[in-house]
Motif scaffolding. Structure first.
Motif, PDB file in Angstrom:
ATOM      1  N   PRO A 272       0.912  -1.232  -0.211  1.00 34.15           N
ATOM      2  CA  PRO A 272       0.163  -0.040  -0.041  1.00 34.15           C
ATOM      3  C   PRO A 272       0.844   1.113   0.000  1.00 34.15           C
ATOM      4  CG  PRO A 272      -0.009  -0.988   2.151  1.00 34.15           C
ATOM      5  CD  PRO A 272       0.732  -1.977   1.266  1.00 34.15           C
ATOM      6  N   PRO A 273       0.473   2.243  -0.559  1.00 38.49           N
ATOM      7  CA  PRO A 273       1.131   3.538  -0.862  1.00 38.49           C
ATOM      8  C   PRO A 273       1.259   4.293   0.473  1.00 38.49           C
ATOM      9  CG  PRO A 273      -1.012   3.798  -1.820  1.00 38.49           C
ATOM     10  CD  PRO A 273      -0.941   2.307  -1.692  1.00 38.49           C
ATOM     11  N   SER A 274       2.081   5.077   0.850  1.00 32.17           N
ATOM     12  CA  SER A 274       1.910   6.191   1.969  1.00 32.17           C
ATOM     13  C   SER A 274       1.004   7.313   1.813  1.00 32.17           C
ATOM     14  CB  SER A 274       3.285   6.657   2.412  1.00 32.17           C
ATOM     15  OG  SER A 274       4.127   5.778   2.484  1.00 32.17           O
ATOM     16  N   MET A 275       0.058   7.400   2.479  1.00 35.85           N
ATOM     17  CA  MET A 275      -1.063   8.436   2.560  1.00 35.85           C
ATOM     18  C   MET A 275      -0.521   9.788   2.481  1.00 35.85           C
ATOM     19  SD  MET A 275      -3.920   6.867   1.742  1.00 35.85           S
ATOM     20  CE  MET A 275      -4.556   5.263   1.683  1.00 35.85           C
ATOM     21  N   PRO A 276      -0.979  10.690   1.440  1.00 40.64           N
ATOM     22  CA  PRO A 276      -0.402  12.104   1.738  1.00 40.64           C
ATOM     23  C   PRO A 276      -1.112  12.669   3.023  1.00 40.64           C
ATOM     24  CG  PRO A 276      -1.034  11.579  -0.554  1.00 40.64           C
ATOM     25  CD  PRO A 276      -1.592  10.254   0.248  1.00 40.64           C
ATOM     26  N   GLU A 277      -0.319  13.443   3.721  1.00 38.26           N
ATOM     27  CA  GLU A 277      -0.654  13.931   5.107  1.00 38.26           C
ATOM     28  C   GLU A 277      -1.606  14.806   4.762  1.00 38.26           C
ATOM     29  OE1 GLU A 277       2.201  15.592   7.444  1.00 38.26           O
ATOM     30  OE2 GLU A 277       3.608  13.463   7.235  1.00 38.26           O
ATOM     31  N   GLU A 278      -2.929  14.908   5.797  1.00 37.13           N
ATOM     32  CA  GLU A 278      -3.873  15.896   5.605  1.00 37.13           C
ATOM     33  C   GLU A 278      -3.178  17.207   5.573  1.00 37.13           C
ATOM     34  OE1 GLU A 278      -8.332  16.827   7.258  1.00 37.13           O
ATOM     35  OE2 GLU A 278      -7.245  15.531   8.525  1.00 37.13           O
ATOM     36  N   GLY A 279      -3.839  18.251   4.771  1.00 36.40           N
ATOM     37  CA  GLY A 279      -2.851  19.585   4.921  1.00 36.40           C
ATOM     38  C   GLY A 279      -2.016  19.717   3.650  1.00 36.40           C
ATOM     39  N   PHE A 280      -1.689  18.337   3.187  1.00 32.89           N
ATOM     40  CA  PHE A 280      -0.678  18.695   1.999  1.00 32.89           C
ATOM     41  C   PHE A 280      -1.529  18.703   0.642  1.00 32.89           C
ATOM     42  CE2 PHE A 280       2.170  16.361  -1.067  1.00 32.89           C
ATOM     43  CZ  PHE A 280       3.172  17.138  -1.056  1.00 32.89           C
ATOM     44  N   PRO A 281      -1.621  20.087   0.268  1.00 30.12           N
ATOM     45  CA  PRO A 281      -2.609  20.319  -0.974  1.00 30.12           C
ATOM     46  C   PRO A 281      -2.317  19.543  -2.399  1.00 30.12           C
ATOM     47  CG  PRO A 281      -1.104  22.358  -0.479  1.00 30.12           C
ATOM     48  CD  PRO A 281      -0.754  21.119   0.393  1.00 30.12           C
ATOM     49  N   GLY A 282      -3.265  19.578  -2.961  1.00 26.08           N
ATOM     50  CA  GLY A 282      -3.401  19.002  -4.555  1.00 26.08           C
ATOM     51  C   GLY A 282      -2.550  17.654  -4.554  1.00 26.08           C
ATOM     52  N   ALA A 283      -2.898  16.747  -3.376  1.00 29.61           N
ATOM     53  CA  ALA A 283      -2.340  15.256  -3.740  1.00 29.61           C
ATOM     54  C   ALA A 283      -3.407  14.175  -3.702  1.00 29.61           C
ATOM     55  CB  ALA A 283      -1.186  15.136  -2.487  1.00 29.61           C
ATOM     56  N   VAL A 284      -4.583  14.615  -3.408  1.00 28.36           N
ATOM     57  CA  VAL A 284      -5.685  13.457  -3.301  1.00 28.36           C
ATOM     58  C   VAL A 284      -6.783  14.020  -4.194  1.00 28.36           C
ATOM     59  CG1 VAL A 284      -7.189  12.132  -1.869  1.00 28.36           C
ATOM     60  CG2 VAL A 284      -4.928  12.541  -0.928  1.00 28.36           C
ATOM     61  N   PHE A 285      -7.124  13.312  -5.173  1.00 23.66           N
ATOM     62  CA  PHE A 285      -8.664  13.481  -6.049  1.00 23.66           C
ATOM     63  C   PHE A 285      -9.575  12.429  -5.828  1.00 23.66           C
ATOM     64  CE2 PHE A 285      -5.262  16.584  -7.209  1.00 23.66           C
ATOM     65  CZ  PHE A 285      -5.907  17.542  -7.821  1.00 23.66           C
ATOM     66  N   LEU A 286     -10.854  12.433  -5.715  1.00 25.73           N
ATOM     67  CA  LEU A 286     -11.597  11.343  -5.665  1.00 25.73           C
ATOM     68  C   LEU A 286     -12.191  11.200  -7.157  1.00 25.73           C
ATOM     69  CD1 LEU A 286     -13.695  12.455  -2.446  1.00 25.73           C
ATOM     70  CD2 LEU A 286     -11.763  10.763  -2.610  1.00 25.73           C
ATOM     71  N   LEU A 287     -12.211  10.035  -7.687  1.00 28.17           N
ATOM     72  CA  LEU A 287     -12.662   9.788  -8.907  1.00 28.17           C
ATOM     73  C   LEU A 287     -14.278   9.505  -8.587  1.00 28.17           C
ATOM     74  CD1 LEU A 287     -12.125   9.100 -12.001  1.00 28.17           C
ATOM     75  CD2 LEU A 287     -11.997   6.483 -11.268  1.00 28.17           C
ATOM     76  N   SER A 288     -15.061  10.474  -9.143  1.00 35.06           N
ATOM     77  CA  SER A 288     -16.515  10.628  -9.098  1.00 35.06           C
ATOM     78  C   SER A 288     -17.512  10.521  -9.985  1.00 35.06           C
ATOM     79  CB  SER A 288     -16.686  11.939  -8.139  1.00 35.06           C
ATOM     80  OG  SER A 288     -15.921  12.211  -7.034  1.00 35.06           O
ATOM     81  N   LYS A 289     -18.554  10.266  -9.995  1.00 40.83           N
ATOM     82  CA  LYS A 289     -19.682  10.182 -10.941  1.00 40.83           C
ATOM     83  C   LYS A 289     -21.141  10.729 -10.373  1.00 40.83           C
ATOM     84  CE  LYS A 289     -19.442   7.379 -15.259  1.00 40.83           C
ATOM     85  NZ  LYS A 289     -19.489   6.165 -15.653  1.00 40.83           N
ATOM     86  N   GLN A 290     -21.759  11.467 -11.048  1.00 41.28           N
ATOM     87  CA  GLN A 290     -23.070  11.788 -10.683  1.00 41.28           C
ATOM     88  C   GLN A 290     -24.054  11.791 -11.928  1.00 41.28           C
ATOM     89  OE1 GLN A 290     -24.271  15.121 -11.788  1.00 41.28           O
ATOM     90  NE2 GLN A 290     -22.257  14.940 -13.048  1.00 41.28           N
ATOM     91  N   GLY A 291     -25.412  11.841 -11.791  1.00 42.76           N
ATOM     92  CA  GLY A 291     -26.455  11.571 -12.488  1.00 42.76           C
ATOM     93  C   GLY A 291     -26.969  12.617 -13.563  1.00 42.76           C
TER      94      GLY A 291
END
Length: 350
Positions: A272-291
């Motif tokens: 598993p990768p090391s999770m980017p720390e909270e407050g580290f900007p621009g490192a986590v993006f959610l892959l999302s879908k809506q109707g």
């Protein structure tokens, strides 16, 4: 790790009206691929020139296409019928992520390497205020048998249980009860926002391959914004794009088209990768879908967190439009604010 949440809600409060159908717009598709090139068939040998050439090969079978999006209200619109006939296949999560990475290079940090964890969802264009039930239907395809649960069944049960008047869902807790009954799945209600300890819970949940339902305020481009709940909407997250300093080995392969983008190797154990720390900007993006679109979107995690945490008020335009809406005691703040829903197959463990 369970978020402290009240397991019961007071009876819902109805507002009033009957729905007006909304017609989605379906884009035109690409043309089907051209037939295989047959120009390199073997030529007859000179020593056998007296032998007549073989008969021509039969024409290739028609090119297969992926399933077009599901569209409700089709029988009501000739424009929709013509557009759907030309609609292309629904893009995969990986295809859409690579498209977005190319299109919006400035949004993604060049000093990081990126790992994409995703599962593919079908698309369903909503009709009327059914965004929550459409999101649940899409999430259910990762939890239920391949045939899935029809949207009409979700709407019927939600109305019978008093969760909705015409498809709207203003309670995450009611959504969890509906998911348990119709999809026979495990649900976990998160309260207190998507930050803090809930952040790691959400990220590991998505890396494991399970869906997440999130209410948020929808901007004109479907992305999260902050409108105090006036534009409350639902999305399903089926993956996450993580920015890391280095990709752990083994178990990941670099994308052949986009250097710096890595994917888990199917069937291969990976660290598993090391999770980017909270407050580290621009490192986590959610892959999302809506109707309202059959394309995936990549949303900055902090942007989703902030939108979800400010859902406090019922839209004044809805309150005066004459329609009936089911809203829990305590309003939008009690039903949606700072809440999300984790879904897992019943046989899975935490």
């Amino acid at each position: 790790m369970t978020s402290p949440c009240s397991s019961s809600l007071e009876p819902s409060i109805p507002f009033r009206k009957s729905p007006e159908p909304q017609v989605p717009i379906v884009p035109t598709p690409p043309l089907p691929p051209s037939p295989l090139n047959l120009a390199f068939l073997p030529q007859p040998c000179s020593l056998q020139s007296h032998i007549p050439p073989p008969p021509p090969l039969p024409p290739p079978p028609p090119a297969t296409r992926g399933a077009p999006p599901h569209v409700f209200g089709l029988e009501k619109s000739q424009l929709l019928k013509e557009a759907l006939e030309k609609a292309g296949p629904v893009p995969t999560g990986r295809e859409d992520v690579k498209r977005l990475l190319r299109l919006h290079k400035d949004r993604f940090r060049s000093d990081l390497q990126w790992i994409l964890f995703c599962r593919d969802l079908p698309s369903l264009i909503q009709e009327g205020p059914q965004c929550g039930l459409v999101a649940l239907w899409m999430a259910g395809t990762l939890l239920s048998p391949p045939s899935g649960i029809p949207l009409e069944r979700l709407v019927q049960v939600a109305k019978e249980r008093g969760y909705t008047a015409q498809g709207e869902m203003f309670s995450v807790a009611d959504m969890g009860r509906l998911a348990q009954e119709t999809l026979s799945c495990q649900t976990e209600l998160l309260c207190g926002g998507l930050g803090g300890s809930n952040r790691d819970l959400v990220l590991w949940h998505l890396i494991t391959g399970y869906p997440l339902l999130i209410p948020y305020d929808e901007d004109f481009n479907h992305e999260p914004c902050q409108k105090k709940g006036y534009k409350a909407h639902w999305a399903v997250c089926a993956g996450v794009l993580l920015g890391v300093q280095s990709v752990p080995s083994p178990g990941y392969t670099e994308d052949p088209e986009l250097p710096g983008l890595f994917h888990p190797e199917p069937g291969v154990p990976c660290r598993p990768p090391s999770m980017p720390e909270e407050g580290f900007p621009g490192a986590v993006f959610l892959l999302s879908k809506q109707g309202k679109s059959w394309h995936y979107q990549l949303w900055d995690y902090d942007q989703v967190r902030d939108s979800n945490l400010q859902l406090t008020d019922f839209s004044p335009s809805r309150a005066t439009d004459g329609l009936v809406y089911v809203v829990p005691t305590g309003g939008v703040r009690a039903g949606l604010c700072g809440q999300a829903l984790l879904l897992r197959p019943r046989e899975s463990s935490n």
